[in-house]
Enzyme design. Structure first.
Site, PDB file in Angstrom:
ATOM      1  N   ASP A 100      37.084  38.169  36.954  1.00  0.00           N
ATOM      2  CA  ASP A 100      37.824  38.079  38.208  1.00  0.00           C
ATOM      3  C   ASP A 100      38.527  36.727  38.240  1.00  0.00           C
ATOM      4  O   ASP A 100      38.039  35.761  37.672  1.00  0.00           O
ATOM      5  CB  ASP A 100      36.875  38.200  39.409  1.00  0.00           C
ATOM      6  CG  ASP A 100      36.262  39.588  39.532  1.00  0.00           C
ATOM      7  OD1 ASP A 100      36.939  40.566  39.192  1.00  0.00           O
ATOM      8  OD2 ASP A 100      35.107  39.683  39.974  1.00  0.00           O
ATOM      9  N   ASP A 114      40.947  45.540  40.089  1.00  0.00           N
ATOM     10  CA  ASP A 114      40.364  45.790  41.412  1.00  0.00           C
ATOM     11  C   ASP A 114      41.457  46.114  42.422  1.00  0.00           C
ATOM     12  O   ASP A 114      41.314  47.021  43.250  1.00  0.00           O
ATOM     13  CB  ASP A 114      39.577  44.569  41.901  1.00  0.00           C
ATOM     14  CG  ASP A 114      38.390  44.223  41.035  1.00  0.00           C
ATOM     15  OD1 ASP A 114      37.822  45.129  40.395  1.00  0.00           O
ATOM     16  OD2 ASP A 114      38.019  43.029  41.004  1.00  0.00           O
TER      17      ASP A 114
END
Length: 136
Positions: A100, A114
């Site tokens: 991330d 995502d």
């Protein structure tokens, strides 16, 4: 995967503030699920992701509505992006952490996969409300 590799290299020395305290880019690894839940359950999450991927491919093969195809394609792309991390970024089977790197001040750190998943789900919900299937 390109953006995740870029983030690993670009933010190795620490986070970069983009919009003051509102948006920051930083490298993070998430061994769990969304919002860092189910930490160290990567193998279970990986198996679920494989099953979801197979189901999405099935759904895509059954629909002809463009909006649904786009939405399901976004969801499938996001799922495959994160599943790729689980497969190739770990030392064992499906135990890799998801990379991330986008850190909004009010949302847990996430990545483009995502975002693709979330946009696809939102588009699918909107399409179901705005363009419902005609009843036969």
């Amino acid at each position: 995967q390109l953006s995740k590799n870029w983030a690993r290299d670009a933010f190795a020395d620490g986070p970069v503030d983009v919009l003051g305290g509102w948006l920051r880019f930083r490298y993070a690894e998430n061994p769990g699920a969304a919002f860092s839940s189910f930490t160290d359950s990567g193998q279970l999450i990986g198996v679920i992701a494989i099953a979801v991927t197979a189901f999405l491919v099935y759904l895509i093969s059954r629909t002809t509505r463009v909006v649904e195809l786009v939405a399901l394609g976004l969801i499938l792309g996001g799922a495959l992006g994160n599943l790729t991390d689980r497969i190739f970024r770990g030392s064992g089977v499906l135990d890799g952490a998801v990379v991330d790197w986008i850190d909004w001040w009010f949302i847990p750190t996430f990545n483009i996969a995502d975002a693709s998943l979330n946009v696809g789900v939102a588009l699918l919900l909107i399409a179901a409300l705005v363009f419902p299937e005609p009843h036969e």
